[in-house]
Scaffold this active site. Structure first.
Site, PDB file in Angstrom:
ATOM      1  N   HIS A  68       0.859  -1.186   0.000  1.00 27.82           N
ATOM      2  CA  HIS A  68       0.000   0.000   0.000  1.00 27.82           C
ATOM      3  C   HIS A  68       0.896   1.237   0.000  1.00 27.82           C
ATOM      4  O   HIS A  68       2.059   1.179   0.416  1.00 27.82           O
ATOM      5  CB  HIS A  68      -0.899   0.009   1.232  1.00 27.82           C
ATOM      6  CG  HIS A  68      -1.968  -1.030   1.206  1.00 27.82           C
ATOM      7  ND1 HIS A  68      -3.062  -0.972   2.042  1.00 27.82           N
ATOM      8  CD2 HIS A  68      -2.126  -2.155   0.460  1.00 27.82           C
ATOM      9  CE1 HIS A  68      -3.851  -2.010   1.805  1.00 27.82           C
ATOM     10  NE2 HIS A  68      -3.296  -2.749   0.854  1.00 27.82           N
ATOM     11  N   GLU A 125       1.093   3.815   1.895  1.00 30.02           N
ATOM     12  CA  GLU A 125       1.676   4.170   3.193  1.00 30.02           C
ATOM     13  C   GLU A 125       2.831   3.250   3.562  1.00 30.02           C
ATOM     14  O   GLU A 125       3.855   3.712   4.086  1.00 30.02           O
ATOM     15  CB  GLU A 125       0.601   4.113   4.292  1.00 30.02           C
ATOM     16  CG  GLU A 125      -0.517   5.116   4.117  1.00 30.02           C
ATOM     17  CD  GLU A 125      -1.706   4.601   3.303  1.00 30.02           C
ATOM     18  OE1 GLU A 125      -2.785   5.189   3.421  1.00 30.02           O
ATOM     19  OE2 GLU A 125      -1.559   3.600   2.555  1.00 30.02           O
ATOM     20  N   CYS A 148      -5.904   2.177   5.886  1.00 30.74           N
ATOM     21  CA  CYS A 148      -6.584   0.921   6.200  1.00 30.74           C
ATOM     22  C   CYS A 148      -6.028   0.373   7.519  1.00 30.74           C
ATOM     23  O   CYS A 148      -5.036   0.891   8.046  1.00 30.74           O
ATOM     24  CB  CYS A 148      -6.375  -0.081   5.061  1.00 30.74           C
ATOM     25  SG  CYS A 148      -4.710  -0.792   5.028  1.00 30.74           S
ATOM     26  N   CYS A 179      -2.208  -0.449   7.332  1.00 31.39           N
ATOM     27  CA  CYS A 179      -1.369   0.743   7.274  1.00 31.39           C
ATOM     28  C   CYS A 179      -1.398   1.516   8.586  1.00 31.39           C
ATOM     29  O   CYS A 179      -0.371   2.029   9.033  1.00 31.39           O
ATOM     30  CB  CYS A 179      -1.803   1.630   6.117  1.00 31.39           C
ATOM     31  SG  CYS A 179      -1.468   0.877   4.503  1.00 31.39           S
TER      32      CYS A 179
END
Length: 156
Positions: free
Chosen positions: A53, A55, A83, A86
């Site tokens: 992801h 992040e 999310c 993350c």
């Protein structure tokens, strides 16, 4: 501190990543003392890595640049509310602050719905959708006890 400048940069990374075909429309920058020390965009589909992801990619880049596994003094700017995975990584990295553009509801509206994970977290392991069982606890504890007294460990 110019939050609008950095959140716009995170949004630009989300567009760049989406345009490159690397993954979903998510971007992130990490800033320390007015300098971008890490950035990333979603690379899930291009790397076949469900943890890539924006992040996470940005955290990895920032840690590498700063030569540290802790990011105290840093602010994370992301194009979308983090999310659960993350968010956990952000806490582990000890970032000072999170600034985001779109909400988790906005992400859900385009097919990125993490609500089921939030619902799983407070459940006991035996009640979760993914079968979870505990084995060989005593053997695992033995290694943890060694860690507790290890003289040359790096605390984190």
């Amino acid at each position: 501190m110019n939050d609008k400048l950095y959140i716009k940069l995170a949004i630009e990374f989300s567009q760049k990543g989406m345009d490159s075909g690397s993954g979903g429309p998510f971007g992130c920058v990490i800033v320390k003392d007015g300098e971008v020390v890490g950035h990333g965009y979603n690379e899930v589909t291009s790397t076949n890595d469900p943890t890539a992801h924006a992040e996470i990619v940005a955290i990895r880049n920032a840690c590498k640049k700063l030569d540290s596994f802790q990011l105290e003094g840093c602010v994370l700017y992301t194009s979308c509310e983090p999310c659960p995975m993350c968010l956990g990584a952000i806490y582990w990295a000890r970032l000072d602050r999170i600034v985001y553009a779109c909400s988790s509801e906005d992400a859900a509206a385009i097919g990125f719905d993490d609500d089921f994970i939030y619902k799983e977290i407070p459940l006991l392991p035996a009640e979760r959708q993914i079968k979870t069982e505990q084995l060989l606890r005593e053997e695992g504890i033995t290694v943890m006890e060694i860690w507790k007294t290890k003289a040359d460990k790096t605390e984190y």
